[in-house]
Scaffold this active site. Sequence first.
Site, PDB file in Angstrom:
ATOM      1  N   GLU A 228       0.776  -1.045  -0.057  1.00  0.00           N
ATOM      2  CA  GLU A 228       0.103  -0.073   0.004  1.00  0.00           C
ATOM      3  C   GLU A 228       0.930   1.344   0.060  1.00  0.00           C
ATOM      4  O   GLU A 228       1.698   1.398   0.671  1.00  0.00           O
ATOM      5  CB  GLU A 228      -1.064  -0.229   1.201  1.00  0.00           C
ATOM      6  CG  GLU A 228      -1.953   0.810   1.283  1.00  0.00           C
ATOM      7  CD  GLU A 228      -2.848   1.239   2.463  1.00  0.00           C
ATOM      8  OE1 GLU A 228      -3.825   2.174   2.592  1.00  0.00           O
ATOM      9  OE2 GLU A 228      -2.817   0.055   3.148  1.00  0.00           O
TER      10      GLU A 228
ATOM     11  N   LYS B  98      -8.809   3.787  -3.312  1.00  0.00           N
ATOM     12  CA  LYS B  98      -9.605   3.258  -2.070  1.00  0.00           C
ATOM     13  C   LYS B  98     -10.925   3.911  -1.923  1.00  0.00           C
ATOM     14  O   LYS B  98     -10.942   5.221  -1.829  1.00  0.00           O
ATOM     15  CB  LYS B  98      -8.647   3.444  -1.133  1.00  0.00           C
ATOM     16  CG  LYS B  98      -9.082   2.732   0.187  1.00  0.00           C
ATOM     17  CD  LYS B  98      -7.968   2.794   1.218  1.00  0.00           C
ATOM     18  CE  LYS B  98      -8.077   1.662   2.463  1.00  0.00           C
ATOM     19  NZ  LYS B  98      -7.109   2.001   3.446  1.00  0.00           N
TER      20      LYS B  98
ATOM     21  N   CYS C 104      -6.253  -2.647   1.506  1.00  0.00           N
ATOM     22  CA  CYS C 104      -6.322  -2.704   2.940  1.00  0.00           C
ATOM     23  C   CYS C 104      -7.845  -3.019   3.353  1.00  0.00           C
ATOM     24  O   CYS C 104      -8.339  -4.072   2.913  1.00  0.00           O
ATOM     25  CB  CYS C 104      -5.867  -1.309   3.561  1.00  0.00           C
ATOM     26  SG  CYS C 104      -5.536  -1.334   5.241  1.00  0.00           S
TER      27      CYS C 104
END
Length: 323
Positions: free
Chosen positions: A46, A133, A167
């Site tokens: 990430e 995201k 994530c």
Amino acid sequence: MSQSIIKAAIVQARPVPLDIDAGAKAAVTHVQTALDVGARIIAFGETFLGGYPIWLDEAPGAALWDQPGAKALHAILLNQAITGADERLAPIQALCDKAGAVVVIGAHERVRNSLYNALITLSPNMPALVHRKLVPTHGERLVWGRGDGSTLRVAESELGRVGGLICWEHWMPLARAAMHHLCESVHVAQWPTVRETYLLASRHYAFEGRCFVLAAGTVLWREDMLSGLERVGGDAAARELLEGLPAGQLQLGGSAIIGPDASVLAEAGAEEEVLCGDLDMARLREELAALDTDGHYARPDVFELRINRRPQLGVRFASDAEG
């Protein structure tokens, strides 16, 4: 897919925090190292480009309103962030084109004046594919905006269909359902550190989606943050905030390569390494015999998912012709 066995690699390496120029150059070296050992699908953790904003979790006072150090760090990230068809990615794209490889790398991306946590997929002779995201987690909302459905896509190549989530998106059931519908062959699960529960989520994703998963983490030490700040000429307020970070290692790697039955094929420790594994693509169809959550194990007569893929711009200007 023209190949049955494909070697994949996770580059579990130190990012160059805050300095995306230097981080992109380091990534080129890492990609070449992975290519040299035969990897054709290569994943980074990430926000490898720019580094994870670890101060949000570890530096006391980082979330206070009008915190000078946090504001200074935000300005640095805006100045450094990846934008559009960023030329800093061109050397990595050239390696992909030459080797017929796919590289998935995390980055801070700037769109207009906002930052996003982006997963960027570079495929041979194709434009970069960006996923943003959807929901920044907890304190991350102080740095990143929310992505939209326009970036829920997979990259198609001779190596298969490569997708990814970032994530805690792996705990968004409808995001998982959307990605499973796109029939991923290989899924990149990006994490700062692949903790025990994060490995559990990655293995669950592999089992549910009947795909290989590259759970990619990074490693980071306090001194990396401070040296990164020095590289970009950060001010005293930013240094004071980062000096409040705990000493020692802050991100602990833990990357893993996972099969479509949730078995762990390879697992990294807490140091830098290039973790490799052979992906037998024939297994994808074999595992579908028992479970296909988007097909014979679905109930479209009971459940239906609608996905809005329109970019959510907020402001739309009518053209002169429309006016």
